[in-house]
Design an enzyme around this catalytic site. Structure first.
Site, mmCIF file in Angstrom:
data_model
loop_
_atom_site.group_PDB
_atom_site.id
_atom_site.type_symbol
_atom_site.label_atom_id
_atom_site.label_comp_id
_atom_site.label_asym_id
_atom_site.label_seq_id
_atom_site.Cartn_x
_atom_site.Cartn_y
_atom_site.Cartn_z
ATOM 1 N N CYS A 156 -3.934 14.707 5.677
ATOM 2 C CA CYS A 156 -3.327 12.795 6.787
ATOM 3 C C CYS A 156 -2.850 13.874 8.188
ATOM 4 C CB CYS A 156 -2.109 12.508 5.679
ATOM 5 S SG CYS A 156 -1.029 11.138 6.734
ATOM 6 N N HIS B 265 -4.452 4.338 1.544
ATOM 7 C CA HIS B 265 -3.887 5.574 2.148
ATOM 8 C C HIS B 265 -3.170 4.797 3.682
ATOM 9 C CE1 HIS B 265 -3.051 9.716 3.622
ATOM 10 N NE2 HIS B 265 -3.152 9.533 4.747
ATOM 11 N N GLU B 266 -3.616 4.152 3.921
ATOM 12 C CA GLU B 266 -3.108 3.286 5.368
ATOM 13 C C GLU B 266 -1.976 2.407 5.265
ATOM 14 O OE1 GLU B 266 -2.545 5.364 7.997
ATOM 15 O OE2 GLU B 266 -4.836 6.122 7.194
#
Length: 150
Positions: A89, A131-132
């Site tokens: 990330c 993830h986002e």
């Protein structure tokens, strides 16, 4: 376009829940374009969420295999299967770990023109979408790592 500052690790903004966007207007489109430009100019960046650049709105940009997405108010409608793979990330530089995610997801969002769309993602796109969208809920991937991979 402007390059935005990516918030790093202990910045409290990363743990905040982002608010929905009421209307997609020129201001929102400018933010999406700035987020996209920031993503393009950040090495190894496959996506960014609003709070990663200090904007507490439900905005996500993703680039997977050369296909770019600008999503407003994304939500996961369904998820199936499982994949366990490495993630990193931009907000946690130098940290990589194995994270379990769905193999396939269906996501509903608004596009940059305010039209409702649905995206079906599998493998890497499913991983990036999850993830986002986690970021938008103040969830960061380091909380989900089963094993570090440095």
């Amino acid at each position: 376009m402007a390059l935005l500052e990516i918030r790093i690790s202990e910045d409290e903004t990363l743990r905040k829940h982002c608010r929905p966007v009421g209307a997609v207007d020129d201001r929102i489109r400018t933010i999406l374009d700035d987020m996209t430009d920031t993503m393009r100019h950040t090495p190894n960046c496959g996506g960014l969420a609003g709070n990663q650049v200090g904007i507490l709105r439900r905005l996500v940009v993703i680039d997977v295999d050369g296909v770019q997405y600008q999503l407003v108010n994304p939500e996961i409608l369904s998820a199936e299967g499982e994949q366990d793979g490495p993630e990193g990330c931009m907000s946690f530089p130098g940290i990589f770990g194995m994270v379990k995610r769905p193999k396939r997801v269906k996501v509903r969002a608004l596009d940059r023109d305010g039209r409702e769309i649905e995206i079906e993602g599998k493998d890497m796109l499913a991983r990036c979408l999850c993830h986002e969208i986690d970021h938008l809920d103040g969830i960061v991937f380091v909380d989900k790592i089963s094993r570090r991979v440095d």
